[in-house]
Design a protein around this motif. Structure first.
Motif, PDB file in Angstrom:
ATOM      1  N   MET A 123       8.794   1.120   6.396  1.00 38.15           N
ATOM      2  CA  MET A 123       7.556   1.324   7.145  1.00 38.15           C
ATOM      3  C   MET A 123       7.057   0.007   7.722  1.00 38.15           C
ATOM      4  O   MET A 123       7.188  -1.036   7.087  1.00 38.15           O
ATOM      5  CB  MET A 123       6.481   1.916   6.234  1.00 38.15           C
ATOM      6  N   ASP A 124       6.452   0.047   8.942  1.00 38.64           N
ATOM      7  CA  ASP A 124       5.992  -1.185   9.560  1.00 38.64           C
ATOM      8  C   ASP A 124       4.681  -1.657   8.930  1.00 38.64           C
ATOM      9  O   ASP A 124       4.001  -0.915   8.215  1.00 38.64           O
ATOM     10  CB  ASP A 124       5.866  -1.036  11.070  1.00 38.64           C
ATOM     11  N   GLN A 125       4.343  -2.910   9.222  1.00 40.38           N
ATOM     12  CA  GLN A 125       3.174  -3.530   8.589  1.00 40.38           C
ATOM     13  C   GLN A 125       1.880  -2.830   8.963  1.00 40.38           C
ATOM     14  O   GLN A 125       0.993  -2.650   8.119  1.00 40.38           O
ATOM     15  CB  GLN A 125       3.117  -5.003   8.978  1.00 40.38           C
ATOM     16  N   SER A 126       1.742  -2.425  10.223  1.00 39.82           N
ATOM     17  CA  SER A 126       0.508  -1.771  10.659  1.00 39.82           C
ATOM     18  C   SER A 126       0.283  -0.465   9.912  1.00 39.82           C
ATOM     19  O   SER A 126      -0.856  -0.105   9.584  1.00 39.82           O
ATOM     20  CB  SER A 126       0.542  -1.527  12.167  1.00 39.82           C
ATOM     21  N   PHE A 127       1.369   0.250   9.606  1.00 45.12           N
ATOM     22  CA  PHE A 127       1.255   1.487   8.830  1.00 45.12           C
ATOM     23  C   PHE A 127       0.717   1.185   7.433  1.00 45.12           C
ATOM     24  O   PHE A 127      -0.174   1.870   6.924  1.00 45.12           O
ATOM     25  CB  PHE A 127       2.618   2.171   8.749  1.00 45.12           C
ATOM     26  N   GLN A 128       1.278   0.143   6.811  1.00 50.31           N
ATOM     27  CA  GLN A 128       0.865  -0.219   5.458  1.00 50.31           C
ATOM     28  C   GLN A 128      -0.599  -0.661   5.419  1.00 50.31           C
ATOM     29  O   GLN A 128      -1.338  -0.319   4.484  1.00 50.31           O
ATOM     30  CB  GLN A 128       1.764  -1.331   4.914  1.00 50.31           C
TER      31      GLN A 128
END
Length: 589
Positions: A1-6
């Motif tokens: 998962m990408d950072q913005s999702f996290q």
């Protein structure tokens, strides 16, 4: 998962109370800009964002605890938390110091974002000037957004160091820090449908960006045409009647209080007569001494409240209204999903800033400043300066091409128009004509000298209201072309002041009978100093004192007033490298 999702998932988890926040401001009394009231609750912050507000006495659906808990918790009892303040329109160059020094000064006043127009340095260096300012503001604990210079030069009557077309500036719209097109000063060009003006307006509109205005005294159908072109703000209103005409036609009015122009007192009624939501606060131009001794946007809020304005309306004019207008949808309020940019004050009446949070990080705390915090001066925060490319830095320190001058170069026997200053304003009046200096009648010689290309162009006129009784004052900070402007009681003094200014590669010089009484060296494009802001202030105040000792009118700022005399977009008369210009009738006289 990408950072913005996290990050998004983390914010939701904290907001829902399933995870502890990074920081919780407990027992907070805060300004709710949506209801216009003070509210109490815990402010939960994570990932630099306000995740939730709780513990306000309202129970949740299950009647349980609505408060928040965090890895760090701070009791905010006895204080009031406001949204971080935003300056709607400023030229950072006018602080006379590098942007990092400006940031050091305004953060302790609760400013967390500014919207700047770099047209001062762009007039000297072109797009390299824009690049310089973008690099000089990168990574500061102060968000610096940009409006692209619309008028470089301000008008075809100016001789600046560059000429920026719509094609030159269009590429900057891809930068997320660029919010739109800065003050469209060439209102004559807009109203008459000038092709290049319209292309710049259309480029901004195509990108969904905002367009700022600059239209002093424009009325009636010409004002309609100007606004119909897509221009949505104005910061040049000097009275309520002018401001109301613009508000009635849908513009947002920026209430300006800076070093040169003082419009706050005249426009405060806008905040008490149902128009507050159509107003924003800005400083436009702010010298070091004002930043260090008076404040920034907090000063406008403080003075507005003292004049009877509802504190929350004043705070909205200094934060939420600006964010909403410029579509900065994640700031200007204290609510879930907004950036944790917060200004903490002891109370809303005095509006004395005691703490500032930027992205949830404490960037200013008065309690840690020691005994100096109560000396009536801004206690500067420490910031590591951004790295600027060597090629840009070298270019910024090499911007003078003019010759040195002799006394005879200033001799002139022609009859010239006399420009009149107005105390506390940057507008001017017509004061007849003269063919010589008349110190006894307060008629002084003023000249503007082209300094970017070494063309030798040189405009002469006369000035009344400045008050100088002896010597000369010169500066390379002269809006907006930033050529050299000099005023004096003799040709000899004028030549000596200009030569010293040229030796210094820019700045301010106060001279009398061959002696330099005061000077400020502005080595960055002839506009900004490499020195710390406090050192610039000391030099500037010393130079001001020297100018006042020579008789300069105590009701004016000797350098700001002089610097605006060369801006040919503000009525009535100005002086350029070609002579005295009649702004109203658009002709030289």
């Amino acid at each position: 998962m990408d950072q913005s999702f996290q990050i998004k998932k983390k914010i939701i988890e904290v907001a829902a109370g399933r995870e502890p926040a990074d920081l919780v401001l407990k027992n907070a009394v805060f300004v709710n800009v949506f209801t216009g009231k003070l509210q109490k609750g815990d402010i939960a912050i994570t990932q630099g964002v306000i995740a939730g507000i709780g513990g306000s006495g309202r129970s949740g659906a299950s009647g349980g605890d609505t408060g928040y808990h965090g890895r760090t918790e701070i009791d905010m009892s006895g204080q009031v938390i406001c949204p971080g303040l935003i300056d709607a329109h400023i030229h950072l160059e006018s602080s006379l110091a590098a942007p990092v020094e400006f940031a050091k000064a305004v953060i302790p006043h609760g400013t967390t974002a500014v919207i700047t127009d770099p047209h001062e340095i762009a007039n000297v260096m072109g797009t390299a000037g824009i690049d310089y300012m973008m690099e000089a503001t990168c990574g500061l604990p102060l968000d610096v957004f940009f409006m692209l210079p619309s008028c470089v030069p301000a008008t075809p009557m100016d001789e600046s160091g560059a000429c920026l077309s719509s094609r030159d500036i269009a590429r900057y719209y891809s930068d997320p820090r660029v919010l739109g097109l800065a003050e469209m000063m060439d209102f004559f060009g807009v109203v008459k449908g000038n092709e290049e003006c319209l292309r710049k307006l259309l480029d901004a509109e195509a990108g969904g960006r905002m367009i700022d205005g600059h239209a002093p005294s424009l009325k009636g159908k010409e004002l309609n045409a100007y606004i119909a072109a897509g221009i949505s703000t104005d910061h040049e209103c000097s009275d309520v009647e002018e401001a109301m005409e613009k508000i009635e036609r849908g513009q947002m009015v920026m209430i300006r209080e800076g070093t040169a122009a003082h419009n706050l007192d005249a426009l405060i009624p806008l905040l008490t007569t149902g128009c507050a939501d159509h107003c924003m606060f800005c400083s436009d131009d702010k010298h070091p001494s004002d930043l260090l001794r008076k404040g920034h946007i907090d000063e406008l809020i403080r003075r507005s409240v003292a004049a009877g304005v509802d504190p929350i309306q004043a705070i909205k004019a200094g934060s939420f209204n600006t964010a909403r207008h410029f579509r900065l949808c994640d700031r200007g309020a204290i609510a879930p999903g907004y950036r944790a940019d917060l200004t903490v004050v002891d109370d809303l009446d005095d509006f004395h800033v005691v703490q500032v949070f930027k992205n949830g990080q404490l960037v200013f705390d008065e309690s840690g400043m020691g005994s100096r915090a109560n000396e009536g001066r801004t206690q500067l925060v420490e910031i590591t300066p951004p790295v600027i490319r060597k090629s840009l830095n070298d270019a910024a320190h090499d911007t003078f091409r003019n010759q040195f001058f002799q006394e005879d170069d200033f001799r002139d026997s022609k009859t010239r128009a006399v420009i009149g200053t107005v105390d506390g304003e940057i507008r001017t009046t017509r004061q007849g004509f003269s063919d010589r200096i008349q110190v006894e009648n307060d008629i002084l010689k003023v000249a503007v000298i082209e300094r970017h290309r070494g063309s030798g162009h040189f405009g002469i006129g006369y000035l009344r209201g400045y008050g100088l009784r002896s010597g000369a004052v010169a500066t390379s900070f002269s809006h907006d072309s930033h050529n050299i402007i000099v005023i004096g009681t003799s040709d000899r003094d004028m030549a000596m002041a200009v030569n010293r200014l040229t030796e210094n590669r820019g700045g301010i010089v106060v001279e009398n009978d061959g002696e330099i009484l005061g000077e400020v060296k502005l080595g960055i494009a002839g506009l900004m100093s490499d020195e710390p802001l406090e050192a610039v202030e000391r030099e500037l105040e010393s130079a001001k004192a020297a100018a006042k000792s020579l008789g300069v009118n105590p009701a004016i700022d000797p350098f700001m007033t002089l610097s605006f005399l060369s801006l040919p977009v503000i009525p009535e008369l100005r002086i350029t490298t070609r002579g005295v210009f009649d702004v109203t009738n658009q002709k030289y006289i």
